[in-house]
Structure formats: structure tokens, C-alpha cells
Design a protein around this motif. Structure first.
Motif, PDB file in Angstrom:
ATOM      1  N   LYS A 111       0.856  -1.166   0.000  1.00 46.35           N
ATOM      2  CA  LYS A 111       0.000   0.000   0.000  1.00 46.35           C
ATOM      3  C   LYS A 111       0.906   1.233   0.000  1.00 46.35           C
ATOM      4  N   SER A 112       0.326   2.384  -0.384  1.00 48.15           N
ATOM      5  CA  SER A 112       1.122   3.594  -0.573  1.00 48.15           C
ATOM      6  C   SER A 112       1.970   3.969   0.641  1.00 48.15           C
ATOM      7  N   GLU A 113       1.473   3.719   1.857  1.00 44.88           N
ATOM      8  CA  GLU A 113       2.220   4.157   3.052  1.00 44.88           C
ATOM      9  C   GLU A 113       3.550   3.416   3.171  1.00 44.88           C
ATOM     10  N   ALA A 114       3.548   2.142   2.743  1.00 42.71           N
ATOM     11  CA  ALA A 114       4.762   1.337   2.919  1.00 42.71           C
ATOM     12  C   ALA A 114       5.791   1.555   1.814  1.00 42.71           C
ATOM     13  N   LEU A 115       5.365   2.215   0.735  1.00 41.32           N
ATOM     14  CA  LEU A 115       6.207   2.330  -0.457  1.00 41.32           C
ATOM     15  C   LEU A 115       7.565   2.962  -0.217  1.00 41.32           C
ATOM     16  N   GLU A 116       7.571   4.062   0.576  1.00 40.84           N
ATOM     17  CA  GLU A 116       8.847   4.781   0.729  1.00 40.84           C
ATOM     18  C   GLU A 116       9.924   3.900   1.343  1.00 40.84           C
ATOM     19  N   GLU A 117       9.560   3.176   2.420  1.00 44.51           N
ATOM     20  CA  GLU A 117      10.526   2.278   3.082  1.00 44.51           C
ATOM     21  C   GLU A 117      11.002   1.183   2.138  1.00 44.51           C
ATOM     22  N   LEU A 118      10.041   0.583   1.434  1.00 45.03           N
ATOM     23  CA  LEU A 118      10.372  -0.528   0.525  1.00 45.03           C
ATOM     24  C   LEU A 118      11.245  -0.049  -0.617  1.00 45.03           C
ATOM     25  N   ASN A 119      10.945   1.151  -1.113  1.00 44.21           N
ATOM     26  CA  ASN A 119      11.752   1.728  -2.181  1.00 44.21           C
ATOM     27  C   ASN A 119      13.206   1.831  -1.737  1.00 44.21           C
ATOM     28  N   LYS A 120      13.381   2.342  -0.515  1.00 40.23           N
ATOM     29  CA  LYS A 120      14.754   2.517   0.024  1.00 40.23           C
ATOM     30  C   LYS A 120      15.451   1.169   0.079  1.00 40.23           C
ATOM     31  N   GLU A 121      14.731   0.166   0.589  1.00 40.01           N
ATOM     32  CA  GLU A 121      15.304  -1.180   0.751  1.00 40.01           C
ATOM     33  C   GLU A 121      15.674  -1.739  -0.619  1.00 40.01           C
ATOM     34  N   PHE A 122      14.776  -1.562  -1.585  1.00 35.22           N
ATOM     35  CA  PHE A 122      14.999  -2.127  -2.907  1.00 35.22           C
ATOM     36  C   PHE A 122      16.168  -1.441  -3.602  1.00 35.22           C
ATOM     37  N   ILE A 123      16.273  -0.128  -3.441  1.00 38.82           N
ATOM     38  CA  ILE A 123      17.390   0.602  -4.048  1.00 38.82           C
ATOM     39  C   ILE A 123      18.709   0.089  -3.491  1.00 38.82           C
ATOM     40  N   CYS A 124      18.743  -0.159  -2.192  1.00 44.48           N
ATOM     41  CA  CYS A 124      19.932  -0.710  -1.535  1.00 44.48           C
ATOM     42  C   CYS A 124      20.350  -2.027  -2.183  1.00 44.48           C
ATOM     43  N   ILE A 125      19.342  -2.891  -2.410  1.00 46.18           N
ATOM     44  CA  ILE A 125      19.595  -4.200  -3.011  1.00 46.18           C
ATOM     45  C   ILE A 125      20.127  -4.029  -4.431  1.00 46.18           C
ATOM     46  N   LEU A 126      19.498  -3.140  -5.197  1.00 50.89           N
ATOM     47  CA  LEU A 126      19.937  -2.920  -6.578  1.00 50.89           C
ATOM     48  C   LEU A 126      21.341  -2.333  -6.611  1.00 50.89           C
ATOM     49  N   LYS A 127      21.642  -1.445  -5.665  1.00 53.00           N
ATOM     50  CA  LYS A 127      22.977  -0.820  -5.636  1.00 53.00           C
ATOM     51  C   LYS A 127      24.048  -1.867  -5.338  1.00 53.00           C
ATOM     52  N   THR A 128      23.705  -2.838  -4.478  1.00 56.88           N
ATOM     53  CA  THR A 128      24.656  -3.922  -4.173  1.00 56.88           C
ATOM     54  C   THR A 128      24.961  -4.702  -5.453  1.00 56.88           C
ATOM     55  N   LEU A 129      23.913  -4.996  -6.218  1.00 57.47           N
ATOM     56  CA  LEU A 129      24.088  -5.699  -7.489  1.00 57.47           C
ATOM     57  C   LEU A 129      24.917  -4.866  -8.451  1.00 57.47           C
TER      58      LEU A 129
END
Lengths: 225, 221
Positions: free
Chosen positions: B120-138
Motif C-alpha cells: 500500500k502507498s504508506e509502505a512504499l517509501e521504506e520498501l523503495n529505500k530497501e529495494f534501491i539498496c539491493i539494486l545498488k549492491t548488485l
């Protein structure tokens, strides 16, 4: 043959994933330096561990000629490929290899998370759910073992190495009133006893009663008992 | 006793990134096979018989024998079908390195990516941050290399390639891979130049359309 300096294993006593790698190294009669991450359960990690596994920061890590290899099943396959021996850990037939990888992966996806959580949970819905998953998946695993001597058939192999560390937990499961593997899964229990006859397993497995003491202490801290 | 059917069959679902990995691997090795689309709401007898443990696609059926789990299937394809290109390198350390990063894609990218899709929209910001971290590691692992396998397109490239179709949808959720991980975005464009990838992946807009549909049903309802 590999000298002690060439091979190092970063590990933590009771980790079943670490035990897998110790068994594999013993099967191949590889000499290595064992380095315990003593305060891992207090959240302390050595610089060597953080440098060798910067992505997950977890043990086990095998360091061979200063190059780190991480993730226990990946390490076991590496050991099999690099150190020749009379007994290969993976079979040579591609289909048999795929099956071995499938069932080792099943242990990782469907057994380990439940086995390593069930003893920590207070009475309630989550405990019942976790127990149910663990029992169902052990049933599937036992069906795969069937009447075979090992999961690999006549040969001790990847799936046996993947699952045998968890046999140390059977005593605790019983003592905590969670599950009697002996009663509910006699074939798995018998297989566990057969595996312990192998030197590599006997010298690598966590001693069940010692593990029980460790887990009991943890349960008290977590307020489970 | 029935003689097992000869040949290669792939039980799959069009938008599954795991199925796409297998399609890319089969194309890399120029293997002819029969593609069977599964209706996941009504799984076929063949699927249930071929993967009784997980009941999931993809399943590769080779001469009557079934192989399950996408990365295991890809390694099997590499071992059984010789081709001009090897999917895994021959050096054991390089192989363990490839397996590690393919496993990273499984453990981190898929998990977080699908949470992002369903959130849901409220959780997006946190998840985005987490996902960017994962992509940056890759992206750090990719570095300046042409492919994850260096000069050779390999296991990690195959493991991650299907997720590039999701980049367009991530953009709609406020996550620009182009902006945050330009090397990864460039790699995504490079791999599309390979026929095996171009013909196995779907139009990003198709994924986006499906995502909007599913969101209407399950998230915004």
C-alpha cells in the motif's frame, strides 16, 4: 594436499550451515584452520567475517587461497569440485545432480526456517503453524528418503550433508515437547543414526545434549520458558 | 512399461521471471522445445505430477524426467546441452561466485520486488529505500563489466535479466532504476541485444498493465 594455511573456515559452533561445510571438508580429508566467531549470538562479528562476506555478513565462510566462498550449499559444491576424493558429494549424472540440488534446496526452503524457529516460540498460533509446516515438510522429506540407505542412494551426498546437521536438534524437539522424530519419522531417525557412523558426520555434528543446554538457556532469555 | 516421451518440454507461465530464466537458457543453447502455458488458477495434471512437492512452474521435462526450480533447471541445461556458450564458467571459484550472486537475486531481489508490487502507498517509501539498496549492491558487483559474468553472458545475467521488465513498473512506483543505478540500467539495455533475452522477455508495458490490474483487485480495493 591442502595445507592448514590454504583453507580457513569462519564458523559458529551450533550453526547447522557451518556443520555442513565441516562435514564436506572432513569427507574430502581437507586440513583447515577453524576460526570460531565466538560472540556471534551477541551480535559481534570479526573484521575478517565482515570483509569476507560483506553482502550477508554471515557464517559459514570458506576462505581458500585468500578467496572467500559464502553460502553453505555453494561452499559444499565448491569443496566437491576443488578437492578430489574417492567419494564425490554430487553424482556425475546431470539429472541426478539436479535432483540432489532440488532436495538440498528443499531442506533450505522448507525445513531449516521452521526447525530453527520452532524452539524459540511461545505457546500460541505461530508455534502451532510452525510445528505444522515442519511436520508436513519432514513427512515429504521422509517420503523422498524411502527405503534408501542415504538420500543419494548407496552414496552419502549433498542432500545428506544438507539435512544431517538438523538431526542434532531432534533431542531438543523432544525435550521441549515439540515433536518426537523417532516416533513420527522412524525412517529419518534411522537414517540419522546411519549417518553418524560416518567419521565426517560424527566429528562435525553438534552434540545433541550440549545443543539442548544452549537452546534452553536461549529460551529462558527469550521468555519461552 | 510406458516409454518416456523424448524431447524437451517447458511448463511455464508467461510473466514468470523464473520461467523466463529457463527460456533464455534454452535459447542460448539453441534447444528446440515445446512450450506449455499453465493456467495457475487451474494447474494441469502434468504440472502436479511433474512437481508434486512445490506444484509450481517452471518445470523442465527432458525425455520424461522433470527438473524443478529455475536456477537448478538452468544449471541442468548448461550441463546437458553443449553450445557455443557456457552458462557457468569452468573455474570452480568463478562458479561459486556466479552461484552466490544468482542466489542473491533469488533471496533479495524477488522478495523485495514483489513486496513493492503488493504494498500500500504508506509502505512504499521504506520498501523503495530497501529495494534501491539491493539494486545498488548488485550494481557494485557488476561494476564496469559488460555482463555479470564479465565478458561472458552467464548465470547471474540469466538470473536477473527477467527483472529488467519490471523496471518500467518500478518507475511508476517512484523508483527510477535509470537514475539510481545507471550501470544496471545500461546492462539491462545491453542484454536486450542478445536474441535469447529479447525473445524471452515481455514488453515492460505488459507487466505494468498486469500490475495495475492486480493492484486494483488486491491493494486498492
Amino acid at each position: 594436499m591442502a595445507s592448514e594455511k590454504e583453507v580457513k573456515l569462519l564458523d559458529f559452533g551450533v550453526s547447522p550451515f557451518g556443520v555442513r561445510t565441516r562435514i564436506a571438508l572432513a569427507e574430502k580429508e581437507v586440513e583447515y584452520e577453524y576460526k570460531e566467531e565466538k560472540n556471534l549470538n551477541l551480535g559481534e562479528k570479526s573484521e575478517l567475517l565482515l570483509k569476507s562476506n560483506p553482502v550477508h555478513k554471515k557464517i559459514p565462510v570458506l576462505i581458500h587461497h585468500d578467496k572467500p566462498i559464502c553460502e553453505s550449499l555453494i561452499i559444499v559444491q565448491y569443496i566437491d569440485e576443488v578437492f578430489p576424493s574417492k567419494t564425490p558429494i554430487l553424482p556425475s549424472d546431470p539429472y541426478a545432480r539436479a535432483l540432489a540440488r532440488f532436495w538440498a534446496d528443499f531442506v533450505d526452503k522448507k525445513i531449516s526456517q521452521y526447525a530453527l524457529r520452532v524452539w524459540k516460540l511461545k505457546k500460541g498460533e505461530e508455534l502451532e503453524e510452525t510445528k505444522k509446516e515442519l511436520v508436513e515438510n519432514l513427512r515429504t522429506l521422509e517420503a523422498e528418503l524411502g527405503e534408501k540407505k542415504y538420500f543419494g542412494g548407496e552414496d552419502f551426498g549433498l542432500v545428506d550433508i544438507a539435512f544431517v546437521p538438523f538431526t542434532s536438534w531432534f533431542y531438543s524437539f523432544q525435550a521441549f515437547g515439540l515433536l518426537s522424530v523417532e516416533d513420527e519419522f522412524p525412517k529419518l531417525a534411522a537414517w540419522g543414526k546411519r549417518c553418524i557412523e560416518r567419521k565426517s558426520v560424527a566429528k562435525s555434528l553438534s552434540e545433541p545434549k550440549k545443543l539442548y543446554e544452549f537452546l534452553s538457556a536461549r529460551r529462558k532469555v527469550l521468555g519461552v520458558e | 512399461m510406458a516409454v518416456p516421451e523424448k524431447g524437451v518440454k517447458l511448463l511455464d507461465f508467461w510473466m514468470s521471471p523464473f520461467g523466463q530464466r529457463c527460456r533464455i537458457a534454452l535459447a542460448e543453447k539453441e534447444v528446440e522445445y515445446e512450450y506449455k502455458e499453465e493456467d495457475l488458477s487451474k494447474k494441469s495434471d502434468l504440472l502436479l505430477k511433474s512437481n508434486p512437492v512445490h506444484k509450481k512452474i517452471p518445470v523442465l521435462i527432458h525425455d520424461g524426467k522433470s527438473i524443478c526450480e529455475s536456477l537448478i533447471i538452468v544449471e541442468y541445461i548448461d550441463e546437458v546441452f553443449p553450445g557455443k556458450t557456457n552458462i557457468l564458467p569452468s573455474d570452480p571459484y568463478a562458479r561459486s561466485h556466479a552461484r552466490f550472486w544468482a542466489d542473491f537475486v533469488d533471496k533479495k531481489v524477488y522478495d523485495c520486488g514483489s513486496k513493492l508490487f503488493k504494498s500500500k502507498s504508506e509502505a512504499l517509501e521504506e520498501l523503495n529505500k530497501e529495494f534501491i539498496c539491493i539494486l545498488k549492491t548488485l550494481e557494485t558487483e557488476l561494476g564496469e563489466k559488460k555482463y555479470f559474468g564479465d565478458d561472458a553472458f552467464g548465470l547471474v545475467d540469466i538470473a536477473f535479466a527477467p527483472f529488467t521488465s519490471w523496471f518500467y513498473t518500478f518507475e511508476a512506483l517512484g523508483l527510477s532504476v535509470e537514475k539510481e543505478c545507471p550501470k544496471l540500467a545500461a546492462w539491462g539495455n545491453r542484454i536486450m541485444e542478445r536474441e535469447s533475452v529479447a525473445k524471452s522477455l515481455h514488453e515492460p508495458t505488459k507487466i505494468y498493465d498486469l500490475f495495475c490490474e492486480l493492484r486494483k483487485k488486491f491493494v486498492d480495493a
